[in-house]
Design an enzyme around this catalytic site. Structure first.
Site, PDB file in Angstrom:
ATOM      1  N   ARG A 113     -12.755  41.071 -57.516  1.00 51.02           N
ATOM      2  CA  ARG A 113     -12.098  39.861 -58.042  1.00 51.02           C
ATOM      3  C   ARG A 113     -12.809  38.663 -57.448  1.00 51.02           C
ATOM      4  NH1 ARG A 113      -5.806  37.993 -58.339  1.00 51.02           N
ATOM      5  NH2 ARG A 113      -5.986  39.382 -60.113  1.00 51.02           N
ATOM      6  N   GLN A 145      -5.827  43.419 -66.785  1.00 55.78           N
ATOM      7  CA  GLN A 145      -4.546  42.843 -67.240  1.00 55.78           C
ATOM      8  C   GLN A 145      -4.338  43.129 -68.734  1.00 55.78           C
ATOM      9  OE1 GLN A 145      -2.198  40.776 -65.335  1.00 55.78           O
ATOM     10  NE2 GLN A 145      -0.953  41.164 -67.145  1.00 55.78           N
ATOM     11  N   HIS A 147     -10.109  38.841 -67.568  1.00 54.41           N
ATOM     12  CA  HIS A 147      -9.200  39.626 -66.719  1.00 54.41           C
ATOM     13  C   HIS A 147      -8.880  40.938 -67.472  1.00 54.41           C
ATOM     14  CE1 HIS A 147      -6.471  40.618 -63.672  1.00 54.41           C
ATOM     15  NE2 HIS A 147      -5.505  39.740 -63.853  1.00 54.41           N
ATOM     16  N   ASP A 199       0.489  31.411 -69.372  1.00 54.23           N
ATOM     17  CA  ASP A 199      -0.097  31.619 -68.038  1.00 54.23           C
ATOM     18  C   ASP A 199       0.016  30.288 -67.296  1.00 54.23           C
ATOM     19  OD1 ASP A 199      -1.544  32.606 -65.869  1.00 54.23           O
ATOM     20  OD2 ASP A 199      -3.504  32.340 -66.839  1.00 54.23           O
ATOM     21  N   ARG A 240       0.465  47.391 -64.903  1.00 53.17           N
ATOM     22  CA  ARG A 240      -0.843  47.161 -64.257  1.00 53.17           C
ATOM     23  C   ARG A 240      -1.285  48.430 -63.530  1.00 53.17           C
ATOM     24  NH1 ARG A 240      -2.670  42.389 -62.877  1.00 53.17           N
ATOM     25  NH2 ARG A 240      -4.606  43.537 -62.982  1.00 53.17           N
ATOM     26  N   CYS A 267       1.263  37.070 -67.366  1.00 48.19           N
ATOM     27  CA  CYS A 267       0.561  37.965 -66.433  1.00 48.19           C
ATOM     28  C   CYS A 267       1.113  37.870 -65.014  1.00 48.19           C
ATOM     29  CB  CYS A 267      -0.928  37.658 -66.442  1.00 48.19           C
ATOM     30  SG  CYS A 267      -1.306  35.939 -66.052  1.00 48.19           S
TER      31      CYS A 267
HETATM   32  N1  NVA Z   1      -5.321  32.303 -64.959  1.00 51.04           N
HETATM   33  C1  NVA Z   1      -4.772  32.831 -63.729  1.00 51.04           C
HETATM   34  C2  NVA Z   1      -4.485  34.291 -63.879  1.00 51.04           C
HETATM   35  C3  NVA Z   1      -3.839  34.937 -62.673  1.00 51.04           C
HETATM   36  C4  NVA Z   1      -3.577  36.400 -62.877  1.00 51.04           C
HETATM   37  C5  NVA Z   1      -5.754  32.578 -62.594  1.00 51.04           C
HETATM   38  O1  NVA Z   1      -6.949  32.840 -62.772  1.00 51.04           O
HETATM   39  O2  NVA Z   1      -5.340  32.121 -61.531  1.00 51.04           O
HETATM   40  N1   CP Z   2      -1.598  39.240 -62.902  1.00 50.23           N
HETATM   41  C1   CP Z   2      -2.350  39.311 -61.791  1.00 50.23           C
HETATM   42  O1   CP Z   2      -3.564  39.547 -61.826  1.00 50.23           O
HETATM   43  O2   CP Z   2      -1.667  39.131 -60.631  1.00 50.23           O
HETATM   44  P1   CP Z   2      -2.302  39.013 -59.174  1.00 50.23           P
HETATM   45  O3   CP Z   2      -3.055  37.717 -59.113  1.00 50.23           O
HETATM   46  O4   CP Z   2      -1.121  39.056 -58.246  1.00 50.23           O
HETATM   47  O5   CP Z   2      -3.228  40.185 -58.953  1.00 50.23           O
END
Ligand code: NVA
Ligand code: CP
Length: 330
Positions: free
Chosen positions: A108, A138, A135, A231, A317, A272
């Site tokens: 990540r 997800q 992502h 989101d 997930r 998400c």
């Molecule tokens: N768009 C958000 C998704 C988190 C799962 C981010 O990148 O922070």
């Molecule tokens: N939805 C998601 O990716 O959550 P986290 O940021 O907690 O992993």
């Protein structure tokens, strides 16, 4: 034709055919049944995976750890800042080191190019646990959740409201196009997905008998939708300074009772997570104090309503990530 994705990386849904996505969804359902009925499934004993996180996480990290443990894998977690990667060691060198020790690598981080580079050098499957652009793990959880709620995916009407050019907006547009779901991004023009990605999604959608459209109009976007998805308005890695303009741009696109009333009566609400639906977080409280809003992308009423399936998504997930690990390492 049988589907075999052993040895493949999972970096974005664009790399996967609808048949391969379908295979991962069916495998996820099998793993969910095994987990729910308490049947052990330690199919990958004596293998090891490493989880590299350059951004924070609750769901993705826990899903990989639990899925890995259930499959009998050894799991190493490296948190943001605790490896040499990026600061003292290049991605290419890190990939080649980790590929000598581990059977699979979750990453990540920030740019999609980094995870693609990691995969190019690692020699073992790399799984994208979120980048600024996509992502993909997800997406599997979201598709599985929709299938569980509606019975099948093709022909569903899906509306994404909010920052449509972030990792979630981009990924959902592609996921829907691949699986025959009509996709609408309902957002201010400034936050529409990149035109090249929209064109790519529209071409994929044509092959799968569905549509991809963009609108700034909330009434048009929400009307008759089976799924309303949103989101957070500012994603990880974006500077705090963008909050003010983002709030101004996105306030009209908040998912509230009026939006849900325009959708199909059987519609579900998806997110998400994490979500700012109250002030019970430090950021939520800080934004309330600075800008006077106590709920952001979704109201607490919608978040807590029976239409909300956000915790089913969160559970899924784990089952879907287990399927990805198993299918690529077995
Ligand atoms: N768009 C958000 C998704 C988190 C799962 C981010 O990148 O922070
Ligand atoms: N939805 C998601 O990716 O959550 P986290 O940021 O907690 O992993």
């Amino acid at each position: 034709m049988p589907v075999n994705i052993r040895g493949r990386s999972f970096l974005k849904l664009l790399d996967y055919s609808p048949a391969e996505i379908r295979y991962l969804l069916e495998l996820s359902k099998d793993f969910k049944r095994l987990k729910r009925s308490g049947v052990p499934h330690r199919y990958l004993e004596n293998k090891n995976i490493v989880l590299l996180f350059e951004k924070t996480s609750t769901r993705t990290r826990c899903a990989f750890e639990v899925a890995g443990n259930d499959l009998g894998l050894g799991v190493t977690y490296l948190d943001p800042g605790s490896s040499q990667m990026g600061k003292k060691e290049s991605i290419a060198d890190t990939a080649r080191v980790l590929g000598r020790m581990y059977d699979g690598i979750e990453y990540r981080g920030f740019s999609q190019e980094l995870v693609e580079q990691l995969a190019a050098y690692a020699g073992v499957p790399v799984w994208n646990g979120l980048t600024d652009q996509f992502h993909p793990t997800q997406m599997l959880a979201d598709l599985l959740t929709m299938e569980e709620k509606f019975g099948s995916l093709p022909g569903l009407r899906f509306t994404y409201m909010g920052d449509a050019r972030n990792n979630m907006g981009n990924s959902l547009m592609i996921a829907c196009a691949k699986m025959g779901i009509h996709f609408t991004a309902c957002a201010p023009k400034e936050l529409f997905p990149a035109p090249e990605l929209v064109e790519q999604a529209q071409a994929i959608a044509r092959e799968n008998h569905c549509t991809v459209r963009l609108t700034e109009d909330v009434d048009e976007g929400a009307r008759g939708a089976n799924v309303i998805y949103t989101d957070i308005w500012v994603s990880m890695g974006e500077p705090d300074e963008v909050w003010e303009t983002r709030i101004k741009l996105l306030r009209p696109y908040q998912v509230n009772g009026d939006v849900m009333a325009k959708a199909d009566p059987g519609a579900v609400f998806m997110h998400c997570l994490p979500s700012f639906h109250d002030t019970n977080t430090t950021i939520g409280a800080d934004i309330a104090q600075k800008f006077g809003i106590t709920e952001m992308e979704v109201t607490d009423q919608v978040f807590e309503s029976p239409q909300s399936v956000v915790f089913d998504e969160a559970e899924n997930r784990m089952h879907t990530i287990k399927a990805v690990i198993y299918a690529t390492l077995c």
